[in-house]
Write an enzyme that holds these catalytic residues in place. Structure first.
Site, mmCIF file in Angstrom:
data_model
loop_
_atom_site.group_PDB
_atom_site.id
_atom_site.type_symbol
_atom_site.label_atom_id
_atom_site.label_comp_id
_atom_site.label_asym_id
_atom_site.label_seq_id
_atom_site.Cartn_x
_atom_site.Cartn_y
_atom_site.Cartn_z
ATOM 1 C CG ASP A 2 -29.251 -19.488 -12.245
ATOM 2 O OD1 ASP A 2 -28.960 -20.234 -13.202
ATOM 3 O OD2 ASP A 2 -30.411 -19.106 -12.015
ATOM 4 C CG ASP A 38 -32.952 -23.256 -0.831
ATOM 5 O OD1 ASP A 38 -33.324 -23.542 -1.988
ATOM 6 O OD2 ASP A 38 -33.559 -22.463 -0.096
ATOM 7 C CG ASP A 53 -28.684 -22.938 3.397
ATOM 8 O OD1 ASP A 53 -29.353 -22.970 2.347
ATOM 9 O OD2 ASP A 53 -29.136 -22.552 4.486
ATOM 10 C CG ASP A 110 -41.428 -21.142 -1.689
ATOM 11 O OD1 ASP A 110 -42.158 -20.147 -1.845
ATOM 12 O OD2 ASP A 110 -40.447 -21.151 -0.923
#
Length: 551
Positions: free
Chosen positions: A154, A213, A215, A307
């Site tokens: 995105d 994610d 990282d 989530d």
């Protein structure tokens, strides 16, 4: 003549005062109450209004503290008497024909043994970490024809988008099935990207989806250790792994975060998994059964904790969750105070807002037993998502400091010392390696409770900023030796740009209360209040965490 002479100057002076517009000022000064009258008025107001209000606030905070203590004790007991996942569920390793009925077709048996898995990596302008997550996902030990890595980009920075796409093509040239997906808008943020990614035609062949994610760096055996729980146990909808941090030693703030999150995983997640087979999905480092995700209604962007929202809806459908403490995934902690504040606002505000939205649905659903609904509404939401944020701020930063100014109100010793000490010890038991940071952790968490309380009320009352979404800034692998300023390549900020007046003003209030207690009090509250005032001041002037241009 003498009388007339005396009256003449007096009348002239009065006229001069009126001419200067000072007549009203003179009248005000003449009517201004004396210091004795002010003290008497304050004493009356204190006895009739201030003291009763403070006493009520103290009683409420003490009752809520007792709730926190009871929940902490129960969770700790559940963890110490935990039932290991491998003893409760079948999780034998996958192999040729494993997980299927006897079948002479070796190829078909192998396909059943290693189901199709989709790995989703949502990202947004992740210049510093995109290679880490994509490389780790492509390095998973899983048959390449049974694995699809989907990068959901995105990014609004065209340079970053080009770099991410190039990295995906590079892994594709190495034989990995990597799909690079972009959207025209960022509608729904992370939830919107994940939802749209599942709509792709090639996803229909997948049974499970792992989410990381940008990282997060899973170990090569991540799928080999998590997928068996889903394959062997059809009632399990989610497997959550433990977060491990690569930059814990970067600063004191990251060490404190590690303590908080370690308790969250080792106590709250593990306790929920072993007792109710339910906990909040952490949004990353987890594997979902796609059919469970779809039955729950898929991803929704109605809050900033998509989530947790998904986990609650899946739990209401009867799906069980498993937390695996021994499966660890490396990630990065926010080391910048401003970034950490944004993250905590999003988590706290979103959870409270979700409580508001799903409370009635949980209460009236007939698909789960009463005890499960009670646990979800009372322990999971009310105690941990509301009370846990309000008590540290209201009791330790407001009620106790104010009580030193109001002698009519006395906070009992058990509420000031015994309860918080017990709760702290329960935290320390699961953080033995960081026990020497406990004093700093207490003071910092009390400061952050100021922001969390505000965020909680914003979410609970749906005030402005309830859906504010700020992506957590990431600087890359903690082993990177370059300073943050060089990694970010941004001009340094001025030190006063990091100041936050709310904390500075609150520190002044605490300093006043501590000094008053030192001068006139008969107890030693001033020791704690001085320390808490210093903590607020340190955070207020931005002398906490690392420094970047966004600070």
């Amino acid at each position: 003549m003498a009388m007339a002479g005396a009256d003449g100057p007096t009348a002239g002076a009065a006229a001069a005062v009126r001419w200067r517009g000072g007549e009203s000022l003179l009248l005000l000064l003449l009517r201004w109450p004396s210091s004795a009258e002010l003290v008497a008025a304050w004493g009356a107001a204190r006895a009739s209004a201030v003291a009763p209000a403070l006493a009520a606030a103290s009683a409420a905070c003490l009752a809520l503290s007792a709730m926190l203590l009871a929940d902490a004790v129960l969770m700790a007991a559940a963890c110490f008497a935990r039932r290991r996942p491998d003893r409760r569920y079948r999780a034998t390793p996958l192999g040729a024909g494993a997980g299927a009925d006897d079948d002479d077709d070796d190829e078909e048996a192998g396909r059943v043994a290693y189901p199709m898995v989709l790995v989703q990596i949502p990202m947004y302008n992740e210049r510093e970490v995109y290679k880490l997550s994509i490389g780790a996902a492509c390095g998973l030990s899983w048959p390449s024809d049974r694995l699809i890595v989907q990068v959901l980009d995105d990014s609004t920075d065209p340079t970053v988008k080009g770099l991410v796409e190039l990295e995906c093509k590079s892994w594709g040239n190495k034989g990995k099935n990597v799909k690079y997906e972009v959207r025209n808008t960022r509608k729904g943020y992370k939830a919107g990207a994940l939802k749209e990614g599942l709509l792709r035609d090639y996803v229909q062949q997948c049974n499970y989806v792992a989410i990381f994610d940008a990282d997060f760096q899973p170990e090569p055996d991540f799928l080999l250790r998590t997928i068996p729980y889903l394959v062997r146990n059809p009632q399990i909808g989610l497997v959550q792994a433990h977060w491990e941090f690569v930059n814990t030693s970067e600063c004191l703030m990251t060490r404190i975060q590690k303590m908080t999150l370690h308790y969250h995983f080792k106590v709250e997640q593990e306790g929920g998994s072993s007792t109710f087979a339910f906990f909040g999905f952490n949004g990353t480092a987890g594997v979902w059964r796609i059919s469970a995700l779809e039955e729950a209604g898929g991803w929704k962007d109605r809050t900033t904790v998509e989530d947790m929202d998904l986990a609650v809806r899946a739990g209401l459908k009867g799906w069980k969750f498993v937390y695996l403490a021994d499966v660890k995934v490396k990630s990065e902690l926010p080391s910048n105070l401003k970034t950490y504040r944004h993250q905590q606002h999003r988590w706290t505000c979103g959870a409270a807002n979700l409580f508001r939205k799903v409370g009635a649905e949980i209460l009236f659903t007939k698909e789960v037993p009463f005890w499960w609904k009670f646990y979800l509404l009372y322990s999971f939401f009310f105690v941990r998502k509301v009370v846990a944020h309000v008590v540290p701020f209201m009791l330790y930063c407001v009620v106790i400091p104010f009580s030193v100014l109001i002698p009519e109100v006395t906070v009992p010793v058990w509420g000031v010392v015994y309860v918080p000490t017990t709760i702290t010890l329960l935290h320390a038991i699961r953080n033995t390696s960081s026990i020497h940071f406990i004093p700093f952790w207490i003071l910092f968490e009390n400061v952050m409770s100021f922001h969390r309380t505000k965020a909680m009320f914003i979410g609970l009352l749906e005030l402005g900023g309830v859906n504010e979404w700020v992506v957590t800034e990431k600087l890359g692998n903690g082993s990177n030796t370059k300073p943050a300023s060089q990694i970010l390549e941004r001009p340094p900020c001025r030190f006063w740009d990091r100041w936050t007046m709310s904390e500075i003003l609150f520190s002044i209030f605490l300093f006043f209360c501590a000094t008053y207690n030192l001068a006139y009090g008969g107890d030693y509250y001033f020791v704690y209040i001085y320390l808490q005032a210093i903590a607020f001041l340190v955070v207020g002037i931005g002398f906490c965490g690392t420094i970047s241009s966004n600070s």
